[in-house]
Design a protein around this motif. Structure first.
Motif, PDB file in Angstrom:
ATOM      1  N   ASN A   1      27.434 -12.948   4.383  1.00  0.00           N
ATOM      2  CA  ASN A   1      26.652 -13.489   3.269  1.00  0.00           C
ATOM      3  C   ASN A   1      27.540 -13.788   2.070  1.00  0.00           C
ATOM      4  OD1 ASN A   1      24.262 -13.254   4.702  1.00  0.00           O
ATOM      5  ND2 ASN A   1      23.671 -11.315   3.756  1.00  0.00           N
ATOM      6  N   VAL A   2      28.438 -12.854   1.754  1.00  0.00           N
ATOM      7  CA  VAL A   2      29.310 -13.017   0.592  1.00  0.00           C
ATOM      8  C   VAL A   2      30.224 -14.234   0.752  1.00  0.00           C
ATOM      9  CG1 VAL A   2      31.185 -11.950  -0.736  1.00  0.00           C
ATOM     10  CG2 VAL A   2      29.248 -10.561   0.029  1.00  0.00           C
ATOM     11  N   THR A   3      30.712 -14.462   1.969  1.00  0.00           N
ATOM     12  CA  THR A   3      31.709 -15.514   2.206  1.00  0.00           C
ATOM     13  C   THR A   3      31.102 -16.751   2.877  1.00  0.00           C
ATOM     14  OG1 THR A   3      32.283 -14.555   4.377  1.00  0.00           O
ATOM     15  CG2 THR A   3      33.535 -13.803   2.449  1.00  0.00           C
ATOM     16  N   ARG A   4      29.785 -16.892   2.835  1.00  0.00           N
ATOM     17  CA  ARG A   4      29.149 -18.002   3.538  1.00  0.00           C
ATOM     18  C   ARG A   4      29.723 -19.344   3.094  1.00  0.00           C
ATOM     19  NH1 ARG A   4      25.655 -15.694   0.018  1.00  0.00           N
ATOM     20  NH2 ARG A   4      24.645 -16.976  -1.609  1.00  0.00           N
ATOM     21  N   GLY A   5      29.937 -20.199   4.085  1.00  0.00           N
ATOM     22  CA  GLY A   5      30.479 -21.516   3.808  1.00  0.00           C
ATOM     23  C   GLY A   5      31.987 -21.575   3.739  1.00  0.00           C
ATOM     24  N   ARG A   6      32.669 -20.443   3.879  1.00  0.00           N
ATOM     25  CA  ARG A   6      34.134 -20.448   3.766  1.00  0.00           C
ATOM     26  C   ARG A   6      34.839 -20.408   5.116  1.00  0.00           C
ATOM     27  NH1 ARG A   6      34.866 -16.009  -1.111  1.00  0.00           N
ATOM     28  NH2 ARG A   6      33.054 -16.672  -2.326  1.00  0.00           N
ATOM     29  N   GLY A   7      34.085 -20.273   6.215  1.00  0.00           N
ATOM     30  CA  GLY A   7      34.658 -20.337   7.553  1.00  0.00           C
ATOM     31  C   GLY A   7      35.573 -19.188   7.906  1.00  0.00           C
ATOM     32  N   ILE A   8      35.328 -17.990   7.385  1.00  0.00           N
ATOM     33  CA  ILE A   8      36.181 -16.838   7.670  1.00  0.00           C
ATOM     34  C   ILE A   8      35.750 -16.201   8.987  1.00  0.00           C
ATOM     35  CG2 ILE A   8      36.941 -14.568   6.858  1.00  0.00           C
ATOM     36  CD1 ILE A   8      36.525 -15.580   4.021  1.00  0.00           C
ATOM     37  N   PRO A   9      36.668 -16.019   9.965  1.00  0.00           N
ATOM     38  CA  PRO A   9      36.308 -15.452  11.265  1.00  0.00           C
ATOM     39  C   PRO A   9      35.755 -14.043  11.142  1.00  0.00           C
ATOM     40  CG  PRO A   9      38.520 -16.408  11.304  1.00  0.00           C
ATOM     41  CD  PRO A   9      38.092 -16.365   9.872  1.00  0.00           C
ATOM     42  N   LYS A  10      34.885 -13.681  12.094  1.00  0.00           N
ATOM     43  CA  LYS A  10      34.247 -12.368  12.065  1.00  0.00           C
ATOM     44  C   LYS A  10      35.277 -11.243  12.175  1.00  0.00           C
ATOM     45  CE  LYS A  10      30.156 -11.917  13.640  1.00  0.00           C
ATOM     46  NZ  LYS A  10      28.912 -11.783  14.440  1.00  0.00           N
ATOM     47  N   GLU A  11      36.330 -11.455  12.966  1.00  0.00           N
ATOM     48  CA  GLU A  11      37.351 -10.413  13.101  1.00  0.00           C
ATOM     49  C   GLU A  11      38.037 -10.129  11.770  1.00  0.00           C
ATOM     50  OE1 GLU A  11      37.857  -8.411  15.709  1.00  0.00           O
ATOM     51  OE2 GLU A  11      36.063  -9.453  16.431  1.00  0.00           O
ATOM     52  N   ARG A  12      38.251 -11.182  10.981  1.00  0.00           N
ATOM     53  CA  ARG A  12      38.850 -10.990   9.665  1.00  0.00           C
ATOM     54  C   ARG A  12      37.893 -10.216   8.762  1.00  0.00           C
ATOM     55  NH1 ARG A  12      42.281  -9.269   6.275  1.00  0.00           N
ATOM     56  NH2 ARG A  12      42.322 -10.328   4.258  1.00  0.00           N
ATOM     57  N   LEU A  13      36.593 -10.487   8.885  1.00  0.00           N
ATOM     58  CA  LEU A  13      35.615  -9.769   8.080  1.00  0.00           C
ATOM     59  C   LEU A  13      35.605  -8.281   8.435  1.00  0.00           C
ATOM     60  CD1 LEU A  13      32.631 -12.288   8.014  1.00  0.00           C
ATOM     61  CD2 LEU A  13      34.373 -11.911   6.266  1.00  0.00           C
ATOM     62  N   LYS A  14      35.824  -7.979   9.708  1.00  0.00           N
ATOM     63  CA  LYS A  14      35.879  -6.560  10.111  1.00  0.00           C
ATOM     64  C   LYS A  14      37.059  -5.866   9.448  1.00  0.00           C
ATOM     65  CE  LYS A  14      33.552  -7.060  14.591  1.00  0.00           C
ATOM     66  NZ  LYS A  14      33.709  -6.986  16.064  1.00  0.00           N
ATOM     67  N   GLU A  15      38.179  -6.603   9.317  1.00  0.00           N
ATOM     68  CA  GLU A  15      39.338  -6.027   8.636  1.00  0.00           C
ATOM     69  C   GLU A  15      39.027  -5.796   7.161  1.00  0.00           C
ATOM     70  OE1 GLU A  15      42.769  -8.465   9.163  1.00  0.00           O
ATOM     71  OE2 GLU A  15      42.471  -8.670  11.326  1.00  0.00           O
ATOM     72  N   VAL A  16      38.420  -6.779   6.532  1.00  0.00           N
ATOM     73  CA  VAL A  16      38.056  -6.659   5.112  1.00  0.00           C
ATOM     74  C   VAL A  16      37.077  -5.507   4.906  1.00  0.00           C
ATOM     75  CG1 VAL A  16      36.926  -7.834   3.179  1.00  0.00           C
ATOM     76  CG2 VAL A  16      38.481  -9.100   4.675  1.00  0.00           C
ATOM     77  N   GLY A  17      36.213  -5.296   5.902  1.00  0.00           N
ATOM     78  CA  GLY A  17      35.179  -4.274   5.776  1.00  0.00           C
ATOM     79  C   GLY A  17      35.664  -2.841   5.898  1.00  0.00           C
ATOM     80  N   GLN A  18      36.964  -2.647   6.141  1.00  0.00           N
ATOM     81  CA  GLN A  18      37.467  -1.284   6.319  1.00  0.00           C
ATOM     82  C   GLN A  18      37.216  -0.418   5.092  1.00  0.00           C
ATOM     83  OE1 GLN A  18      38.488   0.099   9.187  1.00  0.00           O
ATOM     84  NE2 GLN A  18      37.852  -1.906   9.979  1.00  0.00           N
ATOM     85  N   HIS A  19      37.247  -1.004   3.922  1.00  0.00           N
ATOM     86  CA  HIS A  19      36.973  -0.225   2.710  1.00  0.00           C
ATOM     87  C   HIS A  19      35.580   0.391   2.789  1.00  0.00           C
ATOM     88  CE1 HIS A  19      40.024  -2.736   0.141  1.00  0.00           C
ATOM     89  NE2 HIS A  19      40.574  -2.134   1.169  1.00  0.00           N
ATOM     90  N   TYR A  20      34.620  -0.377   3.298  1.00  0.00           N
ATOM     91  CA  TYR A  20      33.255   0.136   3.426  1.00  0.00           C
ATOM     92  C   TYR A  20      33.165   1.184   4.530  1.00  0.00           C
ATOM     93  CZ  TYR A  20      31.813  -3.705   0.393  1.00  0.00           C
ATOM     94  OH  TYR A  20      31.667  -4.558  -0.672  1.00  0.00           O
ATOM     95  N   PHE A  21      33.869   0.940   5.641  1.00  0.00           N
ATOM     96  CA  PHE A  21      33.802   1.883   6.759  1.00  0.00           C
ATOM     97  C   PHE A  21      34.374   3.251   6.376  1.00  0.00           C
ATOM     98  CE2 PHE A  21      33.958  -2.172   9.374  1.00  0.00           C
ATOM     99  CZ  PHE A  21      32.602  -2.122   9.693  1.00  0.00           C
ATOM    100  N   LEU A  22      35.313   3.269   5.427  1.00  0.00           N
ATOM    101  CA  LEU A  22      35.843   4.551   4.947  1.00  0.00           C
ATOM    102  C   LEU A  22      34.753   5.412   4.322  1.00  0.00           C
ATOM    103  CD1 LEU A  22      39.215   3.487   3.256  1.00  0.00           C
ATOM    104  CD2 LEU A  22      38.948   4.842   5.338  1.00  0.00           C
ATOM    105  N   PHE A  23      33.683   4.772   3.860  1.00  0.00           N
ATOM    106  CA  PHE A  23      32.576   5.481   3.207  1.00  0.00           C
ATOM    107  C   PHE A  23      31.284   5.367   4.020  1.00  0.00           C
ATOM    108  CE2 PHE A  23      35.665   4.262   0.019  1.00  0.00           C
ATOM    109  CZ  PHE A  23      35.856   5.445  -0.680  1.00  0.00           C
ATOM    110  N   GLY A  24      31.444   5.351   5.344  1.00  0.00           N
ATOM    111  CA  GLY A  24      30.284   5.321   6.223  1.00  0.00           C
ATOM    112  C   GLY A  24      29.564   3.989   6.252  1.00  0.00           C
ATOM    113  N   GLY A  25      30.223   2.923   5.783  1.00  0.00           N
ATOM    114  CA  GLY A  25      29.592   1.611   5.765  1.00  0.00           C
ATOM    115  C   GLY A  25      28.564   1.449   4.663  1.00  0.00           C
ATOM    116  N   VAL A  26      28.576   2.368   3.713  1.00  0.00           N
ATOM    117  CA  VAL A  26      27.569   2.353   2.641  1.00  0.00           C
ATOM    118  C   VAL A  26      28.242   2.057   1.303  1.00  0.00           C
ATOM    119  CG1 VAL A  26      25.807   3.671   1.415  1.00  0.00           C
ATOM    120  CG2 VAL A  26      26.130   4.011   3.876  1.00  0.00           C
TER     121      VAL A  26
END
Length: 379
Positions: free
Chosen positions: A37-62
């Motif tokens: 949702n945050v990056t909509r329209g920018r064509g960023i691959p899902k695998e890259r989003l998983k890497e970016v999401g590591q900050h959230y996963f450190l806190f249980g995804g919350v």
């Protein structure tokens, strides 16, 4: 604010207030869809989003932002009720539930036609102001397509220098200084932090001819930092050195962004012999993920590596003084819309911000749909 506001809290012509925020995931399964949702329209691959999401996963995804918005929502409703202000408060997000369009639809169904908006971003910039306005315009366009009667929406002005926003931050810095060991306290440096943005976006925040390099974004932060530093000096008798620094950079490395980064700044200050640092996140309304990770995790780890004592001061969050400031801002705008004389409340050298963004302010990256009901600043 004029005493008349306290005696007669009349928000007419407005009939509701919308708390509009960024949104954040509330579990591991939400992280990638949220980032899409945050990056909509920018064509960023899902695998890259998983890497970016590591900050959230450190806190249980919350992300803590949603709970903090719930606390602010409660504080606003409590303050309004205690002061007899009959202005219902709703909450919607740009990038996660409760979504902005759904909340606006609910407000329209409930009969609201003149809506004030409080964005959880206090300063001028494309991402901190105009993008919120563009999302409001998109939501109105969606409701218009559904055949609903559209409300008129007005966004509250920038509140970076309202005393109800500044005073809690002053007290946060004072508390952090007092928490430092006594032998390093007097020599402590204050690093005022905010979100880094591209230099080009900073330069075009506000009207470039009025603000110069860094635009209104940098100028407003410097004004707030000076206000806090002056208040700390007055209350402690110590003139602590300070600097505005940046955090949470993203994007391509070849594009210039505002610097220095907080971690680089800690290294530089340590090398210069500074005995301690207070990190004061003046660019953020609440302790959301970018504060929790970039300061409380990454920057504190850098300070520990350096052996540099640091403290991080609190953001405003749901402080009752901030809730009161929102009430005052709502009544100020209502008075202006009703043709009543009002003196805007603001500290520092810059004065109160505008109600409507001037032409050429924070230019949009791409054209967005227009909709009836949006004020002229959406253009």
């Amino acid at each position: 604010m004029p005493d008349a506001h306290a005696a007669s809290p009349d928000a007419r012509p407005y009939d509701a207030l919308l708390l509009l925020s960024f949104g954040g995931p509330e579990g591991p399964d939400d992280v990638v869809p949220f980032l899409e949702n945050v990056t909509r329209g920018r064509g960023i691959p899902k695998e890259r989003l998983k890497e970016v999401g590591q900050h959230y996963f450190l806190f249980g995804g919350v992300s803590p932002i949603n709970d903090q918005n719930r606390a602010l929502l409660d504080a606003l409703r409590k303050d309004f009720a205690e002061h007899g202000l009959e202005l219902p408060v709703y909450w919607g997000n740009r990038n996660w539930a409760p979504y902005l369009t759904d909340t606006l639809r609910e407000m329209v169904t409930d009969g609201h036609r003149r809506i004030l908006v409080l964005a959880t971003s206090a300063y001028a910039s494309y991402s901190g102001c105009r993008q919120y306005r563009e999302d409001l315009a998109e939501a109105l366009a969606a409701l218009e397509a559904e055949g609903l009667e559209l409300p008129r929406i007005d966004k509250l002005r920038h509140y970076f220098n309202h005393p109800g926003f500044v005073r809690p931050m002053i007290e946060g810095v004072l508390k952090s200084l007092a928490d430092l060991p006594e032998d390093v306290r007097a020599g402590a440096h204050i690093a005022f932090t905010t979100h880094s943005i591209p230099n080009a976006a900073a330069d075009t925040s506000g009207r470039t001819e009025e603000h110069g390099d860094g635009g209104a974004y940098v100028k407003q932060h410097l004004d707030v930092a000076q206000l806090i530093a002056d208040a700390v000096r007055e209350e402690t008798g110590v003139a602590h050195p300070w600097q505005l620094v940046y955090q949470s950079r993203s994007g391509a490395p070849h594009i210039p962004w505002l610097e220095p980064d907080i971690c680089d700044h800690l290294e530089e200050r340590h090398a210069a012999g500074v005995p301690a640092v207070v990190m004061a996140p003046i660019g953020f309304v609440s302790d959301h993920m970018e504060v929790l990770y970039d300061l409380d995790t990454e920057a504190e780890a850098k300070a520990a590596e350096l052996g540099l004592p640091v403290r991080r001061s609190a953001t405003v969050g749901a402080d009752p003084r901030f809730a009161a400031a929102v009430r005052e801002l709502a009544l100020e705008r209502a008075a202006t819309e009703s043709g009543r004389n009002v003196t805007p409340c603001a500290l520092g050298a810059l004065g109160a911000s505008h109600d409507l963004c001037p032409v050429g302010c924070c230019p949009a990256r791409t054209p967005k749909p227009a909709a009836a009901g949006a004020d002229s600043s959406y253009a």
